[in-house]
Scaffold this active site. Structure first.
Site, PDB file in Angstrom:
ATOM      1  N   ASP A  92     -50.324 -22.519-100.382  1.00  0.00           N
ATOM      2  CA  ASP A  92     -48.863 -22.528-100.288  1.00  0.00           C
ATOM      3  C   ASP A  92     -48.489 -22.879 -98.846  1.00  0.00           C
ATOM      4  O   ASP A  92     -49.361 -23.064 -98.005  1.00  0.00           O
ATOM      5  CB  ASP A  92     -48.285 -21.179-100.724  1.00  0.00           C
ATOM      6  CG  ASP A  92     -48.758 -20.048 -99.840  1.00  0.00           C
ATOM      7  OD1 ASP A  92     -49.432 -20.324 -98.818  1.00  0.00           O
ATOM      8  OD2 ASP A  92     -48.463 -18.898-100.152  1.00  0.00           O
ATOM      9  N   SER A  93     -47.209 -22.958 -98.556  1.00  0.00           N
ATOM     10  CA  SER A  93     -46.788 -23.415 -97.227  1.00  0.00           C
ATOM     11  C   SER A  93     -46.706 -22.272 -96.229  1.00  0.00           C
ATOM     12  O   SER A  93     -46.563 -22.505 -95.036  1.00  0.00           O
ATOM     13  CB  SER A  93     -45.408 -24.059 -97.330  1.00  0.00           C
ATOM     14  OG  SER A  93     -44.456 -23.068 -97.666  1.00  0.00           O
ATOM     15  N   GLY A  94     -46.764 -21.049 -96.701  1.00  0.00           N
ATOM     16  CA  GLY A  94     -46.586 -19.899 -95.823  1.00  0.00           C
ATOM     17  C   GLY A  94     -45.160 -19.405 -95.793  1.00  0.00           C
ATOM     18  O   GLY A  94     -44.885 -18.304 -95.329  1.00  0.00           O
ATOM     19  N   GLY A  95     -44.249 -20.228 -96.289  1.00  0.00           N
ATOM     20  CA  GLY A  95     -42.831 -19.874 -96.231  1.00  0.00           C
ATOM     21  C   GLY A  95     -42.510 -18.567 -96.938  1.00  0.00           C
ATOM     22  O   GLY A  95     -41.863 -17.691 -96.364  1.00  0.00           O
ATOM     23  N   PHE A  96     -43.002 -18.416 -98.142  1.00  0.00           N
ATOM     24  CA  PHE A  96     -42.656 -17.227 -98.932  1.00  0.00           C
ATOM     25  C   PHE A  96     -43.101 -15.945 -98.218  1.00  0.00           C
ATOM     26  O   PHE A  96     -42.366 -14.968 -98.167  1.00  0.00           O
ATOM     27  CB  PHE A  96     -43.272 -17.320-100.328  1.00  0.00           C
ATOM     28  CG  PHE A  96     -42.893 -16.179-101.224  1.00  0.00           C
ATOM     29  CD1 PHE A  96     -41.650 -16.139-101.820  1.00  0.00           C
ATOM     30  CD2 PHE A  96     -43.773 -15.125-101.443  1.00  0.00           C
ATOM     31  CE1 PHE A  96     -41.283 -15.069-102.634  1.00  0.00           C
ATOM     32  CE2 PHE A  96     -43.418 -14.058-102.260  1.00  0.00           C
ATOM     33  CZ  PHE A  96     -42.169 -14.032-102.850  1.00  0.00           C
ATOM     34  N   ASP A 146     -40.502 -24.578 -97.523  1.00  0.00           N
ATOM     35  CA  ASP A 146     -39.153 -24.541 -98.090  1.00  0.00           C
ATOM     36  C   ASP A 146     -38.462 -23.278 -97.605  1.00  0.00           C
ATOM     37  O   ASP A 146     -39.116 -22.381 -97.080  1.00  0.00           O
ATOM     38  CB  ASP A 146     -39.192 -24.572 -99.625  1.00  0.00           C
ATOM     39  CG  ASP A 146     -40.043 -23.449-100.206  1.00  0.00           C
ATOM     40  OD1 ASP A 146     -40.895 -22.895 -99.462  1.00  0.00           O
ATOM     41  OD2 ASP A 146     -39.873 -23.119-101.387  1.00  0.00           O
ATOM     42  N   GLN A 195     -35.748 -26.118-105.039  1.00  0.00           N
ATOM     43  CA  GLN A 195     -35.046 -24.832-104.888  1.00  0.00           C
ATOM     44  C   GLN A 195     -33.688 -24.931-105.578  1.00  0.00           C
ATOM     45  O   GLN A 195     -33.480 -25.818-106.382  1.00  0.00           O
ATOM     46  CB  GLN A 195     -34.933 -24.478-103.401  1.00  0.00           C
ATOM     47  CG  GLN A 195     -36.261 -24.024-102.781  1.00  0.00           C
ATOM     48  CD  GLN A 195     -36.711 -22.653-103.266  1.00  0.00           C
ATOM     49  OE1 GLN A 195     -35.982 -21.938-103.954  1.00  0.00           O
ATOM     50  NE2 GLN A 195     -37.949 -22.285-102.939  1.00  0.00           N
ATOM     51  N   GLY A 222     -38.819 -20.236-105.955  1.00  0.00           N
ATOM     52  CA  GLY A 222     -37.686 -19.316-105.898  1.00  0.00           C
ATOM     53  C   GLY A 222     -37.272 -18.752-107.238  1.00  0.00           C
ATOM     54  O   GLY A 222     -36.152 -18.266-107.393  1.00  0.00           O
ATOM     55  N   ASP A 272     -49.241 -19.700-111.078  1.00  0.00           N
ATOM     56  CA  ASP A 272     -50.077 -18.759-110.337  1.00  0.00           C
ATOM     57  C   ASP A 272     -49.363 -17.425-110.312  1.00  0.00           C
ATOM     58  O   ASP A 272     -48.132 -17.379-110.373  1.00  0.00           O
ATOM     59  CB  ASP A 272     -50.270 -19.214-108.885  1.00  0.00           C
ATOM     60  CG  ASP A 272     -49.042 -18.915-108.036  1.00  0.00           C
ATOM     61  OD1 ASP A 272     -48.055 -19.655-108.163  1.00  0.00           O
ATOM     62  OD2 ASP A 272     -49.054 -17.931-107.285  1.00  0.00           O
ATOM     63  N   CYS A 310     -62.448  -9.525-126.664  1.00  0.00           N
ATOM     64  CA  CYS A 310     -62.667 -10.273-125.416  1.00  0.00           C
ATOM     65  C   CYS A 310     -64.140 -10.628-125.251  1.00  0.00           C
ATOM     66  O   CYS A 310     -65.021  -9.822-125.538  1.00  0.00           O
ATOM     67  CB  CYS A 310     -62.199  -9.434-124.232  1.00  0.00           C
ATOM     68  SG  CYS A 310     -62.448 -10.240-122.638  1.00  0.00           S
ATOM     69  N   CYS A 312     -65.458 -11.509-122.281  1.00  0.00           N
ATOM     70  CA  CYS A 312     -65.861 -11.433-120.868  1.00  0.00           C
ATOM     71  C   CYS A 312     -67.063 -10.512-120.702  1.00  0.00           C
ATOM     72  O   CYS A 312     -67.333  -9.655-121.549  1.00  0.00           O
ATOM     73  CB  CYS A 312     -64.687 -10.997-119.978  1.00  0.00           C
ATOM     74  SG  CYS A 312     -64.491  -9.223-119.741  1.00  0.00           S
ATOM     75  N   CYS A 315     -66.437  -6.702-120.933  1.00  0.00           N
ATOM     76  CA  CYS A 315     -66.251  -6.177-122.293  1.00  0.00           C
ATOM     77  C   CYS A 315     -67.562  -6.185-123.103  1.00  0.00           C
ATOM     78  O   CYS A 315     -67.694  -5.446-124.070  1.00  0.00           O
ATOM     79  CB  CYS A 315     -65.162  -6.957-123.023  1.00  0.00           C
ATOM     80  SG  CYS A 315     -63.507  -6.576-122.393  1.00  0.00           S
ATOM     81  N   HIS A 341     -61.934  -8.580-115.970  1.00  0.00           N
ATOM     82  CA  HIS A 341     -61.406  -8.686-117.340  1.00  0.00           C
ATOM     83  C   HIS A 341     -60.011  -9.311-117.358  1.00  0.00           C
ATOM     84  O   HIS A 341     -59.732 -10.194-118.174  1.00  0.00           O
ATOM     85  CB  HIS A 341     -61.369  -7.310-118.014  1.00  0.00           C
ATOM     86  CG  HIS A 341     -60.552  -7.330-119.258  1.00  0.00           C
ATOM     87  ND1 HIS A 341     -61.049  -7.792-120.458  1.00  0.00           N
ATOM     88  CD2 HIS A 341     -59.245  -7.050-119.465  1.00  0.00           C
ATOM     89  CE1 HIS A 341     -60.076  -7.777-121.359  1.00  0.00           C
ATOM     90  NE2 HIS A 341     -58.970  -7.323-120.790  1.00  0.00           N
TER      91      HIS A 341
HETATM   92 ZN   LIG Z   1     -62.905  -8.463-121.216  1.00  0.00          ZN
END
Ligand SMILES: [Zn+2]
Length: 378
Positions: A92-96, A146, A195, A222, A272, A310, A312, A315, A341
């Site tokens: 990211d840009s660091g702005g947030f 931004d 934005q 935003g 994300d 699941c 994974c 699990c 998980h």
């Molecule tokens: Zn799992």
């Protein structure tokens, strides 16, 4: 290897199945990107992320700039080398983070001056500087700086932030293209960020202004900062309707498991969120039947896995009773197993969403998921 993005299939409702190719591998979209704030996804080793099938992770420019410093990372071969991650990275840009973490922020047209939340040192983040730091980190996808504002925002504030965001995007694009093209091929893809708070016309204006800068991809920023889910969707829809169909779209900072398909239906390709790992550390597990709050006494003797459906590795091996015990005893392993998980669960939802787009039944998937998440065991 050059960057490319191709849309493989589009559903009637606008959901897209695509492939984003980077020098660090191909990313099947729609994709969920686990968040690796400090060059680590909390609780997960890179081996685990590979096992989970993560094709791209996010790292935070603000944090890495302050510690250990982008010059150090550049010296050590760039972020991929530094953290031993061979797949793609978006920074990211660091702005947030400047807006949400740092102290004594002062916004000017030049940039944002702030004090580090670590040691109080003073810094100036400009659109050019944010691009320079991300070039030093060597991420695959970089974001422009931004202006983030609090939501709900009054219209005049949203308008001013939008104006500045466009001006900054122009500067960031100019700087990036000049610097990055010095050695021939661009080493990164730089995305613009739309934005406009919760005003549909401002969102459209922002998108149109950024389109003139010809970014290879566009993000919607935003949003998902406290407004109702319907509003998030409405704003995202305004933007995706205007964005070029042949470029990736990234909705920043979303979302809950049952919401992911909604965003995909709006034509979003990338997302994300810290939620899977943050919830894991707070003993909240996502399952095919809804949320499991594993500290609950009802799981004390429960010998089932977190989610019987699941696949994974957690699990396959551990019981709810054991997980509950680890959380009760405040063992590190609790967060590690739970994060593994939960990230698997998110990545698996995206696998199912990609499959649903291919079979044209995303709407069914979405309503089933929502039903489970409103009626889950909790
Ligand atoms: Zn799992």
């Amino acid at each position: 290897m050059a960057f490319s993005f191709e849309v493989l299939k589009t559903n009637e409702n606008g959901a897209r199945r695509g492939r984003l190719t980077t020098p660090h591998g191909a990313i099947e979209t729609p994709v969920f990107m686990p968040v690796g704030t400090q060059a680590t996804v909390k609780g997960l080793r890179q081996e685990a992320l590979e096992e989970l099938g993560a094709s791209i992770i996010l790292a935070n420019t603000y944090h890495l700039y302050l510690r250990p410093g982008h010059e150090l990372i550049r010296k050590l071969g760039g972020l991929h080398q530094f953290m031993s991650w061979r797949r793609a990275i978006l920074t990211d840009s660091g702005g947030f983070q400047v807006f949400s973490l740092s102290e004594l922020r002062k916004m000017t047209d030049e940039g944002v001056r702030f004090r580090s939340h670590l040691d109080g040192s003073e810094h100036l983040l400009t659109p050019e500087r944010a691009a320079e730091i991300q070039l030093a980190l060597g991420s695959d996808i970089a974001m422009v700086l931004d202006e983030c504002i609090e939501t709900p925002a009054p219209r005049d504030k949203a308008e001013a932030a939008l104006k500045r965001t466009t001006a900054w995007a122009k500067r960031a694009r100019t700087y990036f293209v000049e610097q990055a093209s010095k050695n021939g091929d661009l080493p990164q893809w730089q995305f613009g960020i739309v934005q406009g708070a919760t005003f549909a016309d401002l969102r459209r204006a922002s998108a149109e202004q950024l389109l003139e800068l010809n970014f290879p991809g566009y993000a919607v920023g935003g949003l998902a900062v406290g407004e109702p889910h319907e509003v998030t969707c409405e704003m995202a829809a305004e933007v995706t309707a205007l964005l070029p169909k042949d470029r990736p779209r990234y909705l920043m900072g979303v979302g809950r498991p049952e919401q992911l398909a909604d965003y995909v239906s709006l034509g979003i390709d990338m997302m994300d969120c810290v939620l899977p790992t943050r919830a894991a550390r707070h003993a909240c597990l996502y399952t095919s039947e809804g949320r499991v709050l594993i500290k609950n006494a009802r799981y004390a003797q429960d010998t089932r896995p977190i989610d019987p459906k699941c696949s994974c590795s957690v699990c396959q091996r551990y019981t709810r009773a054991y997980l509950r015990h680890l959380f009760a005893a405040q063992e590190l392993t609790a967060a590690i197993l739970a994060s593994h998980h939960n990230v698997h669960f998110y990545l698996d939802i995206m696998r199912q969403i990609r499959e649903a787009i291919e079979f044209g039944n995303l709407a069914n998937f979405s309503s089933e998921m929502r039903a489970r998440y409103t009626a889950g065991p909790g």
